[in-house]
Design a protein around this motif. Structure first.
Motif, PDB file in Angstrom:
ATOM      1  N   LYS A 101     -20.420  49.045  79.629  1.00  0.00           N
ATOM      2  CA  LYS A 101     -21.099  48.369  78.526  1.00  0.00           C
ATOM      3  C   LYS A 101     -22.061  47.318  79.055  1.00  0.00           C
ATOM      4  O   LYS A 101     -23.205  47.205  78.580  1.00  0.00           O
ATOM      5  N   SER A 123     -17.795  51.273  73.550  1.00  0.00           N
ATOM      6  CA  SER A 123     -18.899  51.430  74.489  1.00  0.00           C
ATOM      7  C   SER A 123     -20.177  51.640  73.732  1.00  0.00           C
ATOM      8  O   SER A 123     -20.193  52.145  72.620  1.00  0.00           O
ATOM      9  N   LEU A 124     -21.305  51.244  74.344  1.00  0.00           N
ATOM     10  CA  LEU A 124     -22.591  51.444  73.714  1.00  0.00           C
ATOM     11  C   LEU A 124     -23.009  52.888  73.756  1.00  0.00           C
ATOM     12  O   LEU A 124     -23.977  53.249  73.149  1.00  0.00           O
TER      13      LEU A 124
END
Length: 302
Positions: A100, A301-302
């Motif tokens: 991230k 998480s992105l």
């Protein structure tokens, strides 16, 4: 790409900017919306919150249709870069938290270098186990010739992680959980702690983006985060915005999740949380870091 735009619209609808300086990153409305998915501290302040919620499908369609081929290619490049970072970092054994952090750095600090050959590998090489924010920024600045301050990085990550927390806070005091279990699709009351977490994630646009799964069973949430490599053991210290799962002693501590909530903050060795279905209420709770009943944490998480 449709999922990216949908998630960005929901984020823009729900949040005011946490940091005006970050608005300089936006390049046009469309690119700004996409960056919102990657760094939720940025928002588009000129659009009415209610309008976004009521007309998000129409707006999403209009945004997609208005993209030029160049813009489509650029947005696809951003998505591909995020996936390449995730894959490369995971293969190198880096944690979900570090993945991230790398994705945020790639967009906010290093976007002008992203098209250079070996960018992802160079960025991944800046990360090491147990390093401080100061050590990370020194490595990044050395590798790319930037001058990003460790204090700014710390504030940036704190702001990003708080998006889910801010949504959860608005729900404190709810009794019965009807907005959450009915939104999920249940016709009557169920044990709704996981529905609450899923509802909050949806308000952030996390479900559309695949950042957090939609789950009504705690065990399903644990399975998903573990399968994605986005799991932090309960003995570790979490960060704001992580999903906390519990294995209650009263149920035998059998290694299966019994309850779930959202980490609000960690201070002085204490994990502060916001949880749904605590005696049928939405409440703020707290536990010592490493408490034996904390099974672990899902790391969005992105």
């Amino acid at each position: 790409m449709r999922g990216t735009v949908a998630a960005a619209l929901k984020m823009a609808a729900a949040f005011r900017p946490l940091r005006r300086k970050a608005e300089k990153i936006l390049v046009g409305v469309v690119l700004g919306l996409i960056i919102l998915v990657i760094m939720p501290i940025i928002t588009v302040t000129s659009v009415c919150r209610a309008s976004f919620r009521n007309n998000s499908d129409e707006i999403r369609k209009a945004v997609i249709e208005s993209l030029t081929e160049e813009q489509r290619a650029r947005l696809q490049f951003v998505e591909d870069t995020m996936e390449a970072i995730r894959k490369t970092m995971a293969e190198a054994g880096h944690s979900a938290v570090q993945v991230k952090e790398a994705q945020v750095l790639a967009v906010l600090v290093l976007s002008e270098y992203a098209e250079e050959e070996g960018f992802v590998e160079t960025l991944a090489g800046c990360f090491h186990e147990g390093q401080t924010d100061e050590e990370l920024t020194v490595a990044v600045n050395g590798a790319f010739g930037t001058s990003f301050a460790a204090a700014d990085f710390t504030k940036l990550m704190s702001g990003i992680n708080r998006q889910l927390v801010e949504v959860a806070r608005t729900q404190l005091g709810n009794v019965g959980g009807e907005p959450y279990w009915s939104w999920y699709g249940f016709g009557g009351r169920v044990e709704w702690c996981a529905c609450f977490v899923s509802w909050c994630a949806n308000e952030c646009g996390y479900l559309d983006r695949g950042i957090v799964p939609k789950f009504s069973l705690c065990t399903d949430g644990v399975d998903w985060f573990r399968s994605q490599g986005q799991w932090l053991e309960g003995t570790e210290e979490p960060a704001a915005g992580m999903i906390i799962f519990y294995d209650w002693a009263s149920d035998g501590m059998d290694g299966r999740a019994d309850h779930v909530g959202i980490v609000e903050k960690v201070e002085g060795g204490t994990v502060y949380t916001i949880e749904g279905n605590v005696n049928d209420d939405c409440r703020a709770c707290s536990y010592p870091v490493g408490h034996p009943e904390i099974l672990g944490y899902g790391v969005p998480s992105l």
